[in-house]
Design a protein around this motif. Structure first.
Motif, PDB file in Angstrom:
ATOM      1  N   VAL A   1       0.595  -1.263   0.183  1.00  0.00           N
ATOM      2  CA  VAL A   1       0.349   0.135   0.008  1.00  0.00           C
ATOM      3  C   VAL A   1       0.455   1.360   0.181  1.00  0.00           C
ATOM      4  CG1 VAL A   1      -1.975   1.379   1.362  1.00  0.00           C
ATOM      5  CG2 VAL A   1      -2.232  -1.217   1.591  1.00  0.00           C
ATOM      6  N   TYR A   2       2.195   1.005   0.544  1.00  0.00           N
ATOM      7  CA  TYR A   2       3.184   1.945   0.782  1.00  0.00           C
ATOM      8  C   TYR A   2       3.062   2.706  -0.396  1.00  0.00           C
ATOM      9  CZ  TYR A   2       6.934   4.911   1.969  1.00  0.00           C
ATOM     10  OH  TYR A   2       7.766   5.734   1.933  1.00  0.00           O
ATOM     11  N   ALA A   3       3.802   1.254  -1.482  1.00  0.00           N
ATOM     12  CA  ALA A   3       4.500   1.937  -2.555  1.00  0.00           C
ATOM     13  C   ALA A   3       3.624   1.915  -3.159  1.00  0.00           C
ATOM     14  CB  ALA A   3       5.201   0.103  -3.164  1.00  0.00           C
ATOM     15  N   ALA A   4       2.044   1.570  -3.674  1.00  0.00           N
ATOM     16  CA  ALA A   4       1.139   1.941  -4.181  1.00  0.00           C
ATOM     17  C   ALA A   4       0.593   3.983  -3.842  1.00  0.00           C
ATOM     18  CB  ALA A   4      -0.148   0.732  -4.149  1.00  0.00           C
ATOM     19  N   TYR A   5       0.525   4.429  -2.821  1.00  0.00           N
ATOM     20  CA  TYR A   5       0.717   5.657  -2.298  1.00  0.00           C
ATOM     21  C   TYR A   5       1.654   6.037  -3.584  1.00  0.00           C
ATOM     22  CZ  TYR A   5      -3.139   4.761   0.955  1.00  0.00           C
ATOM     23  OH  TYR A   5      -3.759   4.725   1.598  1.00  0.00           O
ATOM     24  N   THR A   6       2.711   5.892  -2.985  1.00  0.00           N
ATOM     25  CA  THR A   6       4.371   6.293  -3.647  1.00  0.00           C
ATOM     26  C   THR A   6       4.135   6.906  -5.183  1.00  0.00           C
ATOM     27  OG1 THR A   6       5.541   6.195  -1.336  1.00  0.00           O
ATOM     28  CG2 THR A   6       6.700   6.581  -2.886  1.00  0.00           C
ATOM     29  N   ALA A   7       4.039   5.397  -5.630  1.00  0.00           N
ATOM     30  CA  ALA A   7       3.820   5.152  -7.140  1.00  0.00           C
ATOM     31  C   ALA A   7       2.609   6.232  -7.512  1.00  0.00           C
ATOM     32  CB  ALA A   7       3.483   3.757  -7.467  1.00  0.00           C
TER      33      ALA A   7
ATOM     34  N   TYR B   1       9.899  -1.637  -0.427  1.00  0.00           N
ATOM     35  CA  TYR B   1       9.060  -1.046  -1.148  1.00  0.00           C
ATOM     36  C   TYR B   1      10.046   0.674  -0.271  1.00  0.00           C
ATOM     37  CZ  TYR B   1       6.465  -4.206  -3.588  1.00  0.00           C
ATOM     38  OH  TYR B   1       6.224  -4.536  -4.407  1.00  0.00           O
ATOM     39  N   GLY B   2      10.337   0.254   1.274  1.00  0.00           N
ATOM     40  CA  GLY B   2      11.155   1.633   1.773  1.00  0.00           C
ATOM     41  C   GLY B   2      10.421   1.717   3.127  1.00  0.00           C
ATOM     42  N   LEU B   3       9.563   0.979   3.379  1.00  0.00           N
ATOM     43  CA  LEU B   3       8.765   1.177   4.346  1.00  0.00           C
ATOM     44  C   LEU B   3       9.192   0.780   5.937  1.00  0.00           C
ATOM     45  CD1 LEU B   3       5.692   1.988   5.286  1.00  0.00           C
ATOM     46  CD2 LEU B   3       5.067  -0.371   5.394  1.00  0.00           C
ATOM     47  N   ILE B   4      10.567   0.581   6.223  1.00  0.00           N
ATOM     48  CA  ILE B   4      11.108   0.136   7.568  1.00  0.00           C
ATOM     49  C   ILE B   4      11.996   1.431   7.644  1.00  0.00           C
ATOM     50  CG2 ILE B   4      12.587  -1.300   8.547  1.00  0.00           C
ATOM     51  CD1 ILE B   4      11.349  -3.599   7.559  1.00  0.00           C
ATOM     52  N   ASP B   5      11.807   1.876   8.940  1.00  0.00           N
ATOM     53  CA  ASP B   5      12.788   3.178   9.213  1.00  0.00           C
ATOM     54  C   ASP B   5      14.177   2.657   9.337  1.00  0.00           C
ATOM     55  OD1 ASP B   5      10.821   5.189   9.638  1.00  0.00           O
ATOM     56  OD2 ASP B   5      10.417   4.434  11.739  1.00  0.00           O
ATOM     57  N   ASP B   6      15.335   3.304   8.926  1.00  0.00           N
ATOM     58  CA  ASP B   6      16.437   3.067   8.680  1.00  0.00           C
ATOM     59  C   ASP B   6      17.481   2.598   9.582  1.00  0.00           C
ATOM     60  OD1 ASP B   6      16.706   4.124   5.745  1.00  0.00           O
ATOM     61  OD2 ASP B   6      17.295   5.958   5.939  1.00  0.00           O
ATOM     62  N   ASP B   7      16.918   3.266  10.643  1.00  0.00           N
ATOM     63  CA  ASP B   7      17.200   2.964  11.880  1.00  0.00           C
ATOM     64  C   ASP B   7      16.793   1.352  12.262  1.00  0.00           C
ATOM     65  OD1 ASP B   7      14.521   3.419  12.820  1.00  0.00           O
ATOM     66  OD2 ASP B   7      15.383   4.504  14.895  1.00  0.00           O
ATOM     67  N   LYS B   8      15.767   1.162  12.040  1.00  0.00           N
ATOM     68  CA  LYS B   8      15.506  -0.320  12.274  1.00  0.00           C
ATOM     69  C   LYS B   8      15.702  -1.697  11.387  1.00  0.00           C
ATOM     70  CE  LYS B   8      11.145   1.392  14.836  1.00  0.00           C
ATOM     71  NZ  LYS B   8      11.721   2.748  14.973  1.00  0.00           N
ATOM     72  N   ALA B   9      16.122  -1.372  10.071  1.00  0.00           N
ATOM     73  CA  ALA B   9      16.671  -2.375   9.032  1.00  0.00           C
ATOM     74  C   ALA B   9      18.121  -3.237   9.508  1.00  0.00           C
ATOM     75  CB  ALA B   9      17.117  -1.122   7.985  1.00  0.00           C
TER      76      ALA B   9
ATOM     77  N   THR C   1      10.380   6.809  -3.997  1.00  0.00           N
ATOM     78  CA  THR C   1      10.637   7.532  -2.842  1.00  0.00           C
ATOM     79  C   THR C   1      10.590   8.976  -1.878  1.00  0.00           C
ATOM     80  OG1 THR C   1      11.800   6.351  -1.020  1.00  0.00           O
ATOM     81  CG2 THR C   1       9.608   5.705  -1.209  1.00  0.00           C
ATOM     82  N   GLU C   2      12.250   8.533  -3.018  1.00  0.00           N
ATOM     83  CA  GLU C   2      13.413   9.495  -2.917  1.00  0.00           C
ATOM     84  C   GLU C   2      13.032  10.723  -4.298  1.00  0.00           C
ATOM     85  OE1 GLU C   2      17.280   6.670  -1.752  1.00  0.00           O
ATOM     86  OE2 GLU C   2      16.579   6.876  -4.122  1.00  0.00           O
ATOM     87  N   LEU C   3      12.659  10.460  -4.996  1.00  0.00           N
ATOM     88  CA  LEU C   3      11.938  11.777  -5.805  1.00  0.00           C
ATOM     89  C   LEU C   3      10.747  11.830  -4.911  1.00  0.00           C
ATOM     90  CD1 LEU C   3      11.719   9.024  -9.149  1.00  0.00           C
ATOM     91  CD2 LEU C   3      14.064  11.180  -8.838  1.00  0.00           C
ATOM     92  N   VAL C   4       9.741  11.488  -4.519  1.00  0.00           N
ATOM     93  CA  VAL C   4       9.153  11.788  -3.707  1.00  0.00           C
ATOM     94  C   VAL C   4       9.202  13.224  -3.057  1.00  0.00           C
ATOM     95  CG1 VAL C   4       6.990  11.990  -2.453  1.00  0.00           C
ATOM     96  CG2 VAL C   4       6.826  10.891  -4.035  1.00  0.00           C
ATOM     97  N   GLU C   5      10.650  12.737  -1.906  1.00  0.00           N
ATOM     98  CA  GLU C   5      10.994  13.650  -0.963  1.00  0.00           C
ATOM     99  C   GLU C   5      11.902  14.759  -1.488  1.00  0.00           C
ATOM    100  OE1 GLU C   5      13.213  10.718   1.569  1.00  0.00           O
ATOM    101  OE2 GLU C   5      11.692  10.411   1.939  1.00  0.00           O
ATOM    102  N   GLN C   6      12.815  14.448  -3.102  1.00  0.00           N
ATOM    103  CA  GLN C   6      13.192  15.917  -3.763  1.00  0.00           C
ATOM    104  C   GLN C   6      12.588  16.725  -4.776  1.00  0.00           C
ATOM    105  OE1 GLN C   6      16.094  13.363  -6.536  1.00  0.00           O
ATOM    106  NE2 GLN C   6      16.723  11.844  -4.720  1.00  0.00           N
ATOM    107  N   ALA C   7      10.764  16.312  -4.666  1.00  0.00           N
ATOM    108  CA  ALA C   7       9.806  17.058  -5.340  1.00  0.00           C
ATOM    109  C   ALA C   7       9.720  17.742  -3.620  1.00  0.00           C
ATOM    110  CB  ALA C   7       9.285  16.065  -6.492  1.00  0.00           C
TER     111      ALA C   7
END
Length: 721
Positions: free
Chosen positions: A447-453, A517-525, A707-713
Motif C-alpha cells: 500500500v505504501y508503494a502504491a501511494y508513492t507510485a 519498498y522502503g517502508l522500514i525506518d533506517d534505524d530498524k533495518a 520515495t526519494e523522488l517524492v521527497e526531492q520534489a
C-alpha cells in the motif's frame, strides 16, 4: 498461491511425473508416458481434464520406463522397453513416445526392434475421458459421473459425454488402427532391426460437426510446429545473455523458457499476453501472482506487465458480492475458465479474495510507466489505479485505522488472503492461529508503494495537488507502521496485527517485503536484516518463511518453514535497497546453487531443512513447476545485483553492478528499453551500455527510488505545510 484452505490442498503427483505446459493447457503423466485416472494426472484444456486415461501396452505388457525427457516446455520424449516374458532381462523392443501438448495432445509412437529375429507386436492404447473439473482432480474428489457415448468414425474414435445440461467430448485420431469403443489397436510384424511409427491426436470436440483434428506436428517451411513458432517469436523479443558462470547462465535460460511457456492470452483480447501462475494446477490468471511475476520480468519483456494490467483492469470489481468477495475497485484473485461453479472459490469463475492484488496493481503500473513503453496505455489505466486506491480507502481499511486488513466474506473463500494463503499461514510465535480481520505487514508495504507510485505519477503529469495528497498518505502510513508493527523487545516487525489489534509476534519472512519498498525506518533495518539472516531464518538455501524457533515451524509445510524463491528474491532486493550487499549476494548465490539440483529450474518452493542437514534442497511434494514467481526469481536476483533499472521520464538507465566474482562477466544483447534494444556488458564489475535510445543516458550509481523522488520534489513538505 491459491485455494489452500484445510480441505482444498492438492495431493502429490507421484514420483517421476512429467508435466508439459502450453498456454492454459497442460499434461501430467507417469515416467513411461501413461496417464492413469487414479492419479491426479491427465490432459487439461481450459481447466477440464479431457483425457484421464492414456495407457499403452505392447503384447499386453505395460512399458518399463527408461527415460522421460522434456525437450521444450510443451514437448517430451518418453523412452521405454517392452518387458520380456521368457525370463531374459534385456528386451529388444524399445518404444519412443514423442508428445506435444497444445489444445489437446499429439503423440508420435515409434517401436524399434533391435533383435536379429522378427517380432510380432499388438500395440494397444486404451482411452478414458472423465471431463473432471481441475478442482475435482487436484483435490481427489471426482464425484460427477457423465453419461458417455462412443462412436467409431473411420480412423477416429469420438467420445461424447453429458452431465445435466453440459456437453463435452474428444476426438481421438489414429490412422490405420483397428478401432473399437474400448481401445485402438495396431497389429505389426517388425522384421529384424526395423521400426514402425504412427501419430495419434486427441483434441476437444462438441456435438457440432468439426473438422479433423489439427496436426500438432505439422511443420512450416522451417520444420517448426505452431508451438515452436510461438516459442521462436518469444525468444526473438527477449534478451540474449552469456555469463561467465555457465551454471547460472543455464538457470537464467531455463527461466526464460519457463516464463515463455506460462504465457497465456486473454480470450477476449488475444493480443494481450499475461503470465499464468504455475503448472500444473494454476494455469490461469492470478492477480497477485501474475502481477509480481510481470514486475520481476520487466527487464525481459515489459509487455507482460502491460497485458496483465489491461486484463485485470477489464475484470476490476464493480459491485459488492459476498460470495465472490468482489468489491468496487478490487483486483481479482483468480479466474477459472471452465470450472463448475460449485467447485471454484466463491462459487463463480472469478474470485476476488485477495488483499494484496489491488495495491500491487498500482505498484506494477508505476513500474511499467518507468519503462516508457506505453504512454497512452498507462494513461488509460490510470482511472483503474484510482479505483484501486479507492478500494484501499473504502473497503481495504474498513475500520479506518490506517491499515489494510482482510477477513473472508463467506465460508467457501480463503481463510488467509495474503500470499501465505494456507489455512495456518499466519500465526503467533507460540503457534496459535491469528484471527481476523488481519493486517499483514507486507500488505502495508504494498500500500505504501502504491501511494508513492501514484504520488510520483501525478507529479510527473503536473497534478501537484493529487501528488501531495498521496505523498501525505504514504508518510502517515510509514510513521504509523513503524510505531505499531515494530516489536523492540524482539528486534523485528510483527507479521501482522490481528482482529484485536494485537501484534502477531511470529518471526516470518513477510517483513522482508517491507524492505523492498522502503517502508522500514533506517534505524530498524539492521536488526531486521540480522534476524532474516540468522540460523533460525536462513537455511543455507534461502530465507525460511518462518523461523525454526517458532511454535508453528515445520520445514516440510507450505508456509511455515519452507523456502520460497520469489520471497527470497524480493528480500534480496530489499537488502540491496538498504545497503546490505553481502547479505543479498548470499541469498542470491544460495538460490542459484539450489537450482542446480533441479536441472536449472527453481520450483515454487522447497522444504526448509538446513543445508547442514541435507546436501541438497529437499523438494516439497506438491510444489508447482514451472511456476511464474519461481521462473522470474533468477531474473530478479541477477538484475538486482546488476543494480539495473530505468526511468525513461528522467532520461536515465542505471547499471551499478555488485555481482559476486563467482558469477563471472555478463554480456546481454537485445534488452528492451524505451522502444529500443540495448546491449549491456559487465566485466570485472565495470558496466558499459550500447545502443541507448535518444534521450536516454547511462547514469552512475543507483536509480533514485520513487520515495526519494517524492521527497526531492518536496511533496512531503507541501503535505505537512
Amino acid at each position: 498461491m491459491a485455494g489452500w484452505n484445510a480441505d482444498t490442498a492438492a495431493g502429490p503427483l507421484g514420483a517421476g511425473t512429467v508435466t508439459l505446459v502450453e498456454g492454459s493447457s497442460f499434461c501430467i503423466s507417469l515416467p513411461n508416458g501413461d496417464i492413469q485416472s487414479e492419479h491426479p494426472h491427465g490432459v487439461f484444456v481450459q481447466d477440464t481434464r479431457i483425457l484421464s486415461g492414456w495407457n499403452l501396452t505392447i503384447n499386453g505388457q505395460v512399458l518399463e520406463p527408461l527415460a522421460g525427457e522434456i525437450k521444450e516446455p510443451y514437448r517430451a520424449l518418453f523412452i521405454g522397453r517392452v518387458p520380456r516374458t521368457d525370463g531374459y532381462a534385456d528386451s529388444p523392443l524399445i518404444v519412443e513416445r514423442l508428445r506435444e501438448v497444445g489444445t489437446g495432445i499429439q503423440e508420435q509412437v515409434t517401436v524399434r526392434n533391435f533383435s536379429t529375429e522378427p517380432a510380432d507386436c499388438v500395440i494397444s492404447l486404451r482411452v478414458e475421458a472423465d471431463f473432471a473439473d481441475l478442482f475435482e482432480v487436484k483435490e481427489a474428489r471426482v464425484q460427477r459421473r457423465w453419461k458417455e457415448t462412443r462412436n467409431v468414425d473411420e480412423d477416429t474414435l469420438v467420445l461424447r459425454s453429458a452431465w445435466k445440461d453440459v456437453r463435452k467430448g474428444i476426438r481421438v485420431q489414429a490412422p490405420g488402427a483397428d478401432l473399437t469403443q474400448e481401445a485402438l489397436t495396431y497389429r505389426v510384424s517388425l522384421a529384424a532391426h526395423t521400426q514402425w511409427s504412427t501419430i495419434l491426436t486427441v483434441v476437444p470436440s462438441t456435438d457440432a460437426p468439426s473438422p479433423p483434428p489439427p496436426s500438432f506436428l505439422h511443420t512450416d517451411a522451417d520444420g517448426l510446429s505452431p508451438r515452436d513458432v510461438r516459442r521462436r517469436e518469444w525468444v526473438a523479443k527477449i534478451p540474449v545473455l552469456h555469463m561467465g558462470n555457465r551454471s547460472i547462465e543455464r538457470t537464467l535460460r531455463r527461466s526464460y523458457d519457463d516464463l515463455g511457456s506460462l504465457r497465456i492470452e486473454d480470450p477476449n483480447h488475444p493480443e494481450r499476453v499475461v503470465v499464468a501462475a504455475g503448472a500444473p494446477w494454476f494455469m490461469t490468471l492470478f492477480g497477485r501472482d501474475s502481477l509480481l511475476a510481470a514486475e520481476m520480468a520487466l527487464p525481459v519483456d515489459p509487455s507482460l506487465a502491460l497485458g496483465t494490467l489491461q486484463t485485470l483492469a477489464d475484470r476490476q470489481g464493480a459491485v459488492v458480492d459476498p460470495m465472490s468477495e468482489e468489491e468496487p475497485g478490487k483486483i481479482l484473485h483468480e479466474v477459472r475458465l471452465d470450472v463448475s461453479s460449485g467447485l471454484s472459490l466463491g462459487g463463480k469463475s472469478t474470485y476476488y479474495g485477495s488483499v494484496d492484488a489491488t495495491p500491487l496493481f498500482v505498484v506494477v503500473l508505476g513500474s511499467a510507466s518507468r519503462y516508457g513503453f506505453f504512454g497512452e496505455t498507462i494513461a488509460a489505466l490510470m482511472p483503474h489505479a484510482d479505483r484501486a486506491l479507492e478500494w484501499i480507502r473504502d473497503y481495504g481499511d474498513k475500520d479506518g485505522d490506517g491499515f489494510v486488513e482482510y477477513e473472508r466474506l463467506n465460508d467457501q473463500g480463503l481463510v488467509n488472503q495474503g500470499w501465505k494463503d494456507s489455512w495456518d499461514g499466519i500465526n503467533f510465535a507460540d503457534g496459535r492461529l491469528a484471527e481476523g480481520p488481519i493486517a499483514l505487514c507486507e500488505v502495508q508495504g504494498y500500500v505504501y508503494a502504491a501511494y508513492t507510485a501514484r504520488a510520483w505519477m501525478a507529479h510527473d503529469a503536473g497534478d501537484t495537488a493529487l501528488a501531495t495528497d498521496y505523498a501525505a498518505r504514504a508518510a502517515r502510513l510509514k510513521k504509523q507502521f513503524n510505531e505499531q508493527f515494530w516489536m523492540p523487545d524482539h528486534g523485528y516487525f510483527a507479521v501482522a496485527l490481528d482482529g484485536r489489534k494485537r501484534q502477531v509476534d511470529a518471526c516470518a519472512s513477510n517483513m522482508g517485503h517491507c524492505l523492498v519498498y522502503g517502508l522500514i525506518d533506517d534505524d530498524k533495518a539492521p536488526q531486521v536484516v540480522e534476524r532474516l539472516m540468522s540460523p533460525e531464518m536462513f537455511s543455507g538455501w534461502g530465507v525460511r518463511t518462518l523461523a525454526s524457533d517458532m511454535g508453528a515451524y515445520n520445514p516440510a509445510s507450505y508456509h511455515n518453514g519452507s523456502v520460497w524463491p520469489h520471497d527470497n528474491a524480493l528480500i534480496a532486493s530489499g537488502l540491496l535497497r538498504y545497503g546490505f550487499i553481502a547479505e543479498a549476494q548470499r541469498i542470491s548465490t544460495a538460490l542459484l546453487e539450489a537450482a542446480d539440483y533441479s536441472g536449472g529450474r527453481l520450483p515454487e518452493l522447497f522444504c526448509g531443512f538446513s543445508r547442514e542437514q541435507t546436501a541438497q534442497p529437499v523438494p516439497y511434494p506438491t510444489a508447482c513447476s514451472p511456476q511464474a514467481w519461481a521462473a522470474t526469481t533468477p531474473i530478479r536476483l541477477v538484475t538486482s545485483l546488476m543494480r539495473y533499472d530505468t526511468h525513461v521520464s528522467l532520461g536515465g538507465v542505471w547499471v551499478d553492478p555488485v555481482l559476486p566474482e563467482s558469477y563471472g562477466d555478463l554480456h546481454i544483447t537485445n534488452a528492451p528499453l524505451a522502444g529500443g534494444r540495448i546491449t549491456i556488458d559487465i566485466a570485472k564489475s565495470v558496466a558499459s551500455v550500447q545502443g541507448l535510445p535518444e534521450g536516454i543516458e547511462l547514469r552512475q550509481g543507483k536509480r533514485p527510488y520513487l520515495t526519494e523522488l517524492v521527497e526531492q520534489a518536496g511533496l512531503h513538505r507541501e503535505a505537512s505545510a
